[in-house]
Design a protein around this motif. Structure first.
Motif, PDB file in Angstrom:
ATOM      1  N   GLY A 110      11.027  -7.234   3.817  1.00  0.00           N
ATOM      2  CA  GLY A 110      11.638  -7.207   2.496  1.00  0.00           C
ATOM      3  C   GLY A 110      10.600  -7.259   1.388  1.00  0.00           C
ATOM      4  N   THR A 111       9.529  -8.005   1.622  1.00  0.00           N
ATOM      5  CA  THR A 111       8.451  -8.094   0.641  1.00  0.00           C
ATOM      6  C   THR A 111       7.785  -6.737   0.445  1.00  0.00           C
ATOM      7  OG1 THR A 111       8.003 -10.439   1.013  1.00  0.00           O
ATOM      8  CG2 THR A 111       6.168  -9.089   0.215  1.00  0.00           C
ATOM      9  N   SER A 112       7.480  -6.063   1.533  1.00  0.00           N
ATOM     10  CA  SER A 112       6.859  -4.736   1.433  1.00  0.00           C
ATOM     11  C   SER A 112       7.760  -3.763   0.688  1.00  0.00           C
ATOM     12  CB  SER A 112       6.542  -4.194   2.830  1.00  0.00           C
ATOM     13  OG  SER A 112       5.500  -4.922   3.436  1.00  0.00           O
ATOM     14  N   GLU A 113       9.040  -3.790   1.008  1.00  0.00           N
ATOM     15  CA  GLU A 113       9.970  -2.875   0.359  1.00  0.00           C
ATOM     16  C   GLU A 113      10.070  -3.155  -1.131  1.00  0.00           C
ATOM     17  OE1 GLU A 113      13.536  -3.464   2.557  1.00  0.00           O
ATOM     18  OE2 GLU A 113      12.891  -2.236   4.279  1.00  0.00           O
ATOM     19  N   ALA A 114      10.153  -4.436  -1.508  1.00  0.00           N
ATOM     20  CA  ALA A 114      10.279  -4.805  -2.917  1.00  0.00           C
ATOM     21  C   ALA A 114       9.023  -4.431  -3.701  1.00  0.00           C
ATOM     22  CB  ALA A 114      10.562  -6.300  -3.051  1.00  0.00           C
ATOM     23  N   VAL A 115       7.862  -4.670  -3.125  1.00  0.00           N
ATOM     24  CA  VAL A 115       6.607  -4.347  -3.806  1.00  0.00           C
ATOM     25  C   VAL A 115       6.461  -2.835  -3.971  1.00  0.00           C
ATOM     26  CG1 VAL A 115       4.106  -4.379  -3.600  1.00  0.00           C
ATOM     27  CG2 VAL A 115       5.394  -6.426  -3.120  1.00  0.00           C
ATOM     28  N   ASN A 116       6.768  -2.084  -2.924  1.00  0.00           N
ATOM     29  CA  ASN A 116       6.683  -0.627  -3.024  1.00  0.00           C
ATOM     30  C   ASN A 116       7.642  -0.093  -4.081  1.00  0.00           C
ATOM     31  OD1 ASN A 116       4.661  -0.226  -1.119  1.00  0.00           O
ATOM     32  ND2 ASN A 116       6.094  -0.018   0.585  1.00  0.00           N
ATOM     33  N   ASP A 150      -1.531  -5.972  -4.450  1.00  0.00           N
ATOM     34  CA  ASP A 150      -2.748  -6.320  -3.718  1.00  0.00           C
ATOM     35  C   ASP A 150      -2.565  -7.621  -2.947  1.00  0.00           C
ATOM     36  OD1 ASP A 150      -5.361  -5.880  -2.907  1.00  0.00           O
ATOM     37  OD2 ASP A 150      -6.218  -6.992  -4.583  1.00  0.00           O
ATOM     38  N   GLY A 151      -1.951  -8.602  -3.592  1.00  0.00           N
ATOM     39  CA  GLY A 151      -1.719  -9.869  -2.919  1.00  0.00           C
ATOM     40  C   GLY A 151      -0.737  -9.734  -1.763  1.00  0.00           C
ATOM     41  N   ALA A 152       0.362  -9.021  -2.009  1.00  0.00           N
ATOM     42  CA  ALA A 152       1.378  -8.841  -0.970  1.00  0.00           C
ATOM     43  C   ALA A 152       0.808  -8.098   0.230  1.00  0.00           C
ATOM     44  CB  ALA A 152       2.572  -8.094  -1.540  1.00  0.00           C
ATOM     45  N   LYS A 153      -0.027  -7.103  -0.045  1.00  0.00           N
ATOM     46  CA  LYS A 153      -0.634  -6.338   1.048  1.00  0.00           C
ATOM     47  C   LYS A 153      -1.441  -7.245   1.963  1.00  0.00           C
ATOM     48  CE  LYS A 153      -2.534  -2.315   0.253  1.00  0.00           C
ATOM     49  NZ  LYS A 153      -3.509  -1.245  -0.147  1.00  0.00           N
ATOM     50  N   GLY A 154      -2.252  -8.115   1.367  1.00  0.00           N
ATOM     51  CA  GLY A 154      -3.070  -9.014   2.172  1.00  0.00           C
ATOM     52  C   GLY A 154      -2.243  -9.997   2.981  1.00  0.00           C
ATOM     53  N   ILE A 155      -1.172 -10.492   2.372  1.00  0.00           N
ATOM     54  CA  ILE A 155      -0.313 -11.475   3.049  1.00  0.00           C
ATOM     55  C   ILE A 155       0.414 -10.840   4.228  1.00  0.00           C
ATOM     56  CG2 ILE A 155       1.720 -12.945   2.770  1.00  0.00           C
ATOM     57  CD1 ILE A 155       0.799 -13.222  -0.227  1.00  0.00           C
ATOM     58  N   VAL A 156       1.014  -9.680   3.995  1.00  0.00           N
ATOM     59  CA  VAL A 156       1.764  -9.005   5.068  1.00  0.00           C
ATOM     60  C   VAL A 156       0.811  -8.468   6.126  1.00  0.00           C
ATOM     61  CG1 VAL A 156       3.399  -7.161   5.610  1.00  0.00           C
ATOM     62  CG2 VAL A 156       3.645  -8.443   3.485  1.00  0.00           C
ATOM     63  N   LYS A 157      -0.376  -8.025   5.713  1.00  0.00           N
ATOM     64  CA  LYS A 157      -1.338  -7.507   6.693  1.00  0.00           C
ATOM     65  C   LYS A 157      -1.773  -8.597   7.660  1.00  0.00           C
ATOM     66  CE  LYS A 157      -5.748  -5.132   7.263  1.00  0.00           C
ATOM     67  NZ  LYS A 157      -6.867  -4.413   6.613  1.00  0.00           N
ATOM     68  N   ALA A 158      -1.980  -9.801   7.155  1.00  0.00           N
ATOM     69  CA  ALA A 158      -2.383 -10.898   8.034  1.00  0.00           C
ATOM     70  C   ALA A 158      -1.334 -11.124   9.114  1.00  0.00           C
ATOM     71  CB  ALA A 158      -2.592 -12.168   7.215  1.00  0.00           C
ATOM     72  N   ALA A 159      -0.054 -11.056   8.722  1.00  0.00           N
ATOM     73  CA  ALA A 159       1.031 -11.229   9.693  1.00  0.00           C
ATOM     74  C   ALA A 159       1.079 -10.060  10.662  1.00  0.00           C
ATOM     75  CB  ALA A 159       2.359 -11.376   8.957  1.00  0.00           C
ATOM     76  N   LEU A 208       6.944  -3.120  13.620  1.00  0.00           N
ATOM     77  CA  LEU A 208       6.521  -4.274  12.822  1.00  0.00           C
ATOM     78  C   LEU A 208       6.582  -3.955  11.324  1.00  0.00           C
ATOM     79  CD1 LEU A 208       3.337  -5.484  14.781  1.00  0.00           C
ATOM     80  CD2 LEU A 208       5.635  -6.484  14.844  1.00  0.00           C
ATOM     81  N   PRO A 209       6.829  -4.958  10.471  1.00  0.00           N
ATOM     82  CA  PRO A 209       6.771  -4.748   9.021  1.00  0.00           C
ATOM     83  C   PRO A 209       5.365  -4.303   8.615  1.00  0.00           C
ATOM     84  CG  PRO A 209       7.863  -6.828   9.530  1.00  0.00           C
ATOM     85  CD  PRO A 209       7.261  -6.337  10.811  1.00  0.00           C
TER      86      PRO A 209
END
Length: 280
Positions: A110-116, A150-159, A208-209
């Motif tokens: 959901g975070t990726s979708e909202a940011v995009n 940029d922040g969201a990308k790093g957070i979701v990428k770590a997961a 995966l997200p």
């Protein structure tokens, strides 16, 4: 009425307070500078609580901007240009509110979708605003949105990396437990079992997200594994057909594909799926 008289009347009406484009641009840009000012210095979020707070601040600023812009008078004939700009800026606020909610739930997808969505709306608003003549509205929304992205990308990428590595690590463990073939005739069945595990990894990794903005990079690294697995299936078919020449050619192709797949995984930070994997 002469042409000169018509021009004079138009000028007189404008002087009496009718909205003009120059006035709208000046007032609108002033509003956008004021409303979006608090989020121009947003820091890049490094975890979900920080991301949720950044999204809240962005939503509040964008909502204030939208509300104040809607109060401005629009020159006759310009409504079809101006209203979509304001609506697009309002869309950024809606996306930011949704991001605040998904980040609070640590919802990667959901975070990726909202940011995009916020990024797309921000670019749309900036393009429309620039075309109309604004110098601040729209454009000064892109910076805060980019910081959040940029922040969201790093957070979701770590997961994503952690989950992908877990998938590959489990596949490697299961492959190591497979009984080794004791005869040449048993090799195709053994490779089929290995490939089944590797194909499962590719399928689950594809589900995966994906970090926002990294869609192409992730698709490439998954596709590289899919191509490697498909070539492995060709090898087992050639083995069963006892086609030695074809087997030799496929082994060479596998080496190239394996190197490419491992390099893409390593470059993205997924070592267990790259040089640490059995097929890599």
């Amino acid at each position: 009425m002469t042409a000169l008289a018509a021009v004079s009347m138009t000028a007189a009406l404008a002087a009496c307070g009718g909205p003009t484009k120059s006035g709208l641009l000046s007032e609108g840009d002033a509003i956008c500078r004021t409303s979006m000012g608090p989020v121009q210095s947003l820091r890049k979020p490094t975890n979900y609580p920080e991301l949720s707070e950044a999204a809240r601040a962005l939503a509040a600023a964008a909502l204030d901007q939208e509300a104040r812009l809607r109060e401005l008078g629009i020159p006759d004939g310009d409504k079809d240009e101006v209203r979509p700009i304001v609506s697009a800026l309002g869309g950024v606020a809606a996306s930011a509110r949704r991001l605040q909610e998904t980040a609070a739930k640590t919802d990667d997808r959901g975070t990726s979708e909202a940011v995009n969505d916020a990024t797309a709306r921000s670019k749309d608003a900036a393009g429309r605003a620039r075309a109309y003549g604004f110098g601040t509205c729209g454009m000064n929304t892109e910076g805060p949105v980019a910081t959040v992205l940029d922040g969201a990308k790093g957070i979701v990428k770590a997961a994503f990396v952690a989950r992908a590595e877990a998938l590959c690590r489990e596949a490697i463990n299961q492959e190591e437990r497979l009984p080794e073939p004791r005869a040449q005739s048993a090799l195709p069945a053994y490779l089929d079992a290995v490939l089944a595990l590797e194909e499962k990894v590719a399928d689950e990794m594809r589900g995966l997200p994906v970090p926002p903005g990294d869609e192409a990079a992730v698709a490439e690294l998954v596709d590289a594994r899919v191509k490697l697995n498909a070539k492995g299936r060709e090898l087992t078919a050639a083995m069963r057909a006892r086609d030695g020449r074809r087997q030799a050619a496929i082994v060479d192709e596998l080496a190239v594909l394996g190197t490419a797949a491992a390099a893409k995984a390593d470059a993205y930070g997924i070592r267990e799926c790259g040089t640490g994997s059995v097929l890599g």
